[in-house]
Design an enzyme around this catalytic site. Structure first.
Site, PDB file in Angstrom:
ATOM      1  N   HIS A 171       0.782  -1.092  -0.081  1.00 15.37           N
ATOM      2  CA  HIS A 171      -0.133   0.001  -0.035  1.00 15.37           C
ATOM      3  C   HIS A 171       0.750   1.492   0.087  1.00 15.37           C
ATOM      4  O   HIS A 171       1.801   1.242   0.546  1.00 15.37           O
ATOM      5  CB  HIS A 171      -0.910  -0.044   1.154  1.00 15.37           C
ATOM      6  N   HIS A 196       0.495  10.863  -1.686  1.00 15.06           N
ATOM      7  CA  HIS A 196      -0.727  10.835  -1.029  1.00 15.06           C
ATOM      8  C   HIS A 196      -1.018  12.053  -0.248  1.00 15.06           C
ATOM      9  O   HIS A 196      -2.154  12.550  -0.317  1.00 15.06           O
ATOM     10  CB  HIS A 196      -0.628   9.622   0.032  1.00 15.06           C
TER      11      HIS A 196
END
Length: 273
Positions: free
Chosen positions: A5, A41
């Site tokens: 991830h 992110h």
């Protein structure tokens, strides 16, 4: 598929594959003209992670290409699937098609090396908003126009917004997609989420008449939740700790039922028990 991830810096590719990931998920942010800009992110992100690692998108693609091109000194044979988590929330709905075109051009040049011995990984375009389904057509049309329809064999799709399964099916209809579909379900590791919708997605996958080929669950960091996801019949688990998933897969209860996917396993084919 053990999906590492938030792999947004080139150095993290090795780190996650060495821990057992055969797949990675990478965030893609866009500028105001719908150009893919960074693998980034930002805050907030999963608990226990640094949210701020990043690369320029095209630099990341080159690093990824090295990691997935046989014969390259950085080649990682185990890395076979890449999910691009497309952060299209910053775009207007009418920019989605454009974003798809620009994304395709970047991948074609910097990842697929214009079809000349580029990276070999399978690619999933993961879109958070059903209204952004035109991104898919923008991408696929561009590959055809640029003379590389064969690369469509390497391309899959995901809508990641946890929408009702029927609504997702509709978006694919509008996008003209049948096949190569992964269905994600999940939530940040800071929160708990049940498996109700995962089970619904698995039932759609196994019905033989649904739109789903594969199901993955995110973000799973604990052994107990890994077992629950495997018991529900998922094809992939996205995690911050690939070694945890690897350990569970080696437990007696799972060893005979599951194995880690290799390049020879087609990620667009529904597994038949």
């Amino acid at each position: 598929w053990i999906m590492g991830h938030m792999v947004n810096a080139i150095g993290q590719i090795d780190e996650f594959v060495n821990l057992g990931a055969n797949s990675i998920e990478t965030d893609v942010s866009f500028d105001s003209n719908a150009n893919p800009e960074y693998t980034y992110h930002g805050i907030p992100c999963d608990c226990g992670r640094n949210c701020k690692k990043w690369e320029n998108f095209n630099d990341f693609l080159k690093g990824l290409r090295s990691a997935t091109t046989p014969g390259d000194s950085k080649y990682k044979e185990k890395l076979v699937l890449v999910v691009f988590d497309l952060k299209t929330g910053s775009l207007y709905d009418n920019q989605a098609n454009d974003a798809g075109k620009k994304l395709a051009k970047n991948l074609l040049q910097h990842y697929w090396n214009n079809g000349n011995n580029g990276g070999r990984a399978y690619i999933v375009l993961s879109i958070p908003d059903l209204n952004h389904y035109p991104l898919i057509k923008g991408f696929t049309d561009t590959l055809k126009q640029e003379g590389h329809p064969e690369l469509l064999d390497k391309l899959g799709y995901d809508f990641s917004g946890n929408d009702a399964i029927g609504d997702v099916a509709n978006a694919y209809k509008k996008a003209g997609v049948s096949g190569h579909v992964w269905q994600s379900d999940g939530i940040t590791n800071c929160l708990l989420r049940g498996l109700t919708r995962v089970r619904e997605a698995v039932a759609n996958r196994d019905s033989g008449k649904g739109y789903i080929n594969k199901v993955y669950y995110w973000t799973v960091d604990k052994r107990a939740s890994t077992r629950d996801a495997l018991d529900a019949g998922v094809d992939g688990i996205m995690t911050n700790y690939p070694d945890v998933i690897t350990d569970v897969l080696n437990e007696a209860a799972y060893k005979s039922k599951f194995r880690v996917a290799t390049y020879d396993d087609n990620p667009w084919e529904t597994f038949k028990k």
